[in-house]
Scaffold this active site. Sequence first.
Site, PDB file in Angstrom:
ATOM      1  N   LYS A 170      -2.942  84.861  -5.208  1.00 49.89           N
ATOM      2  CA  LYS A 170      -1.957  83.411  -5.668  1.00 49.89           C
ATOM      3  C   LYS A 170      -2.669  82.303  -6.619  1.00 49.89           C
ATOM      4  O   LYS A 170      -1.992  81.728  -7.355  1.00 49.89           O
ATOM      5  CB  LYS A 170      -1.695  82.300  -4.499  1.00 49.89           C
ATOM      6  CG  LYS A 170      -0.592  81.604  -4.154  1.00 49.89           C
ATOM      7  CD  LYS A 170      -0.507  81.137  -2.575  1.00 49.89           C
ATOM      8  CE  LYS A 170       0.236  80.180  -2.396  1.00 49.89           C
ATOM      9  NZ  LYS A 170       0.243  78.998  -0.919  1.00 49.89           N
TER      10      LYS A 170
ATOM     11  N   TYR B 282     -16.536  78.910  -6.288  1.00 50.92           N
ATOM     12  CA  TYR B 282     -17.373  77.861  -5.881  1.00 50.92           C
ATOM     13  C   TYR B 282     -18.224  77.285  -6.524  1.00 50.92           C
ATOM     14  O   TYR B 282     -19.288  75.933  -6.888  1.00 50.92           O
ATOM     15  CB  TYR B 282     -17.979  77.597  -4.630  1.00 50.92           C
ATOM     16  CG  TYR B 282     -16.753  77.410  -3.060  1.00 50.92           C
ATOM     17  CD1 TYR B 282     -16.215  76.001  -2.845  1.00 50.92           C
ATOM     18  CD2 TYR B 282     -16.145  77.958  -2.675  1.00 50.92           C
ATOM     19  CE1 TYR B 282     -14.852  75.657  -2.258  1.00 50.92           C
ATOM     20  CE2 TYR B 282     -14.948  77.762  -1.720  1.00 50.92           C
ATOM     21  CZ  TYR B 282     -14.781  76.500  -1.690  1.00 50.92           C
ATOM     22  OH  TYR B 282     -14.528  76.367  -0.836  1.00 50.92           O
TER      23      TYR B 282
ATOM     24  N   SER C 206      -7.372  60.281  -0.906  1.00 48.97           N
ATOM     25  CA  SER C 206      -6.258  59.774  -1.562  1.00 48.97           C
ATOM     26  C   SER C 206      -5.777  58.727  -0.639  1.00 48.97           C
ATOM     27  O   SER C 206      -5.375  57.102  -1.284  1.00 48.97           O
ATOM     28  CB  SER C 206      -5.729  60.936  -2.264  1.00 48.97           C
ATOM     29  OG  SER C 206      -4.794  60.982  -1.313  1.00 48.97           O
TER      30      SER C 206
ATOM     31  N   HIS D  10      -3.475  56.389   7.077  1.00 46.34           N
ATOM     32  CA  HIS D  10      -2.851  57.310   5.626  1.00 46.34           C
ATOM     33  C   HIS D  10      -1.928  57.744   7.105  1.00 46.34           C
ATOM     34  O   HIS D  10      -1.471  59.089   7.592  1.00 46.34           O
ATOM     35  CB  HIS D  10      -2.690  58.108   5.029  1.00 46.34           C
ATOM     36  CG  HIS D  10      -1.835  59.156   4.438  1.00 46.34           C
ATOM     37  ND1 HIS D  10      -1.204  58.982   3.976  1.00 46.34           N
ATOM     38  CD2 HIS D  10      -2.209  60.590   4.203  1.00 46.34           C
ATOM     39  CE1 HIS D  10      -0.414  59.533   3.306  1.00 46.34           C
ATOM     40  NE2 HIS D  10      -0.976  60.923   3.512  1.00 46.34           N
TER      41      HIS D  10
ATOM     42  N   THR E 286       6.234  67.813   0.229  1.00 50.36           N
ATOM     43  CA  THR E 286       6.176  67.107  -0.020  1.00 50.36           C
ATOM     44  C   THR E 286       5.406  66.765  -1.277  1.00 50.36           C
ATOM     45  O   THR E 286       4.104  67.383  -0.442  1.00 50.36           O
ATOM     46  CB  THR E 286       5.741  65.447   0.228  1.00 50.36           C
ATOM     47  OG1 THR E 286       5.653  64.368  -0.512  1.00 50.36           O
ATOM     48  CG2 THR E 286       4.644  65.633   1.643  1.00 50.36           C
TER      49      THR E 286
END
Length: 313
Positions: free
Chosen positions: A44, A69, A147, A179, A229
């Site tokens: 992917k 990583y 965020s 949030h 979203t």
Amino acid sequence: MQASNFTGKVVVIGAGHVGATVMYSLLLQKLCNEIVVVDIDEDKASGAVLDMQHSTSFFTPIDIRVGKYSDCADADVIVVTAGMGRKPGQTRIDLARTNVSIAKDIAKNIAQYSKDPLVLVISNPVDIITYVMQQELGAPPNRCFGSGTVLDTARLRYACAMQLNIDVRDMKVYMCGEHGDSMFPVWSSAYVGGAPLKDMLEASGANCEEILERTIGTAAEIIRKAGATYYGVANAAARVLSIILKDENAVLPLSKVQEGEFMGVSDVALSLPYVVNKTGIVKAIPVPMSDAEKESFKASAEKLKDVIREVSV
């Protein structure tokens, strides 16, 4: 490859809808010269990377590749987007149990290669995942943050701008707290052109509570209609990354683990306006709040602490 005229290495953990869109936003805005994606599903990740590699011929060349990583060792910023997506009818808090275990695993892998990482968390529920990542990494709270309500603030500003028919960039208002459902606007410090924003909205015939309800419900509406979203959150992340990579000292409402600096709230991550630059969060902006807004902040903190205790992080 032709050398680019900008610098910086960003590692994106997770090649899902949000991770891929974050990468694409970085490419379009030319914010760095190296983008590395790490995902357990390498097919992917490589598919998304190959698609974006082909588009680099239309821009200043950027090195976009699948990595491991170990790439975190010299990254300027590590962006964590991995986790299960929010499903229709599901709250962000419902995601906590599954995504906490994913976050712990990611933190262990990052810590193996980076001793002083600068980490931006986007995975939901972002406040819980930010808390987990910061605790697991043992990083200073100003170096591992989420965020938070950056996108929620943008959504609120958009709603206000549409009501007033004034440029959205002139809406000076912040969403703070969780949030999620307990977030709240700091109306008492909001303004447009020097005038109190709430007064302007009410004078226009708007109901501020209805605007807030629509703002809080926007994510669920998008998920119900489109299935996910990611454009908004990717551009919100790109704005945070731009501030960091360009060392802008700009202000955004980010989710940071509190250390008692605001109303004594501690040991929980939630959003307040902060100054950000290449070192991470520099300082909080002492935004004035009404007594009711202060109570909303405390209530948001307690709600998140309850979730933290419930998932035993």
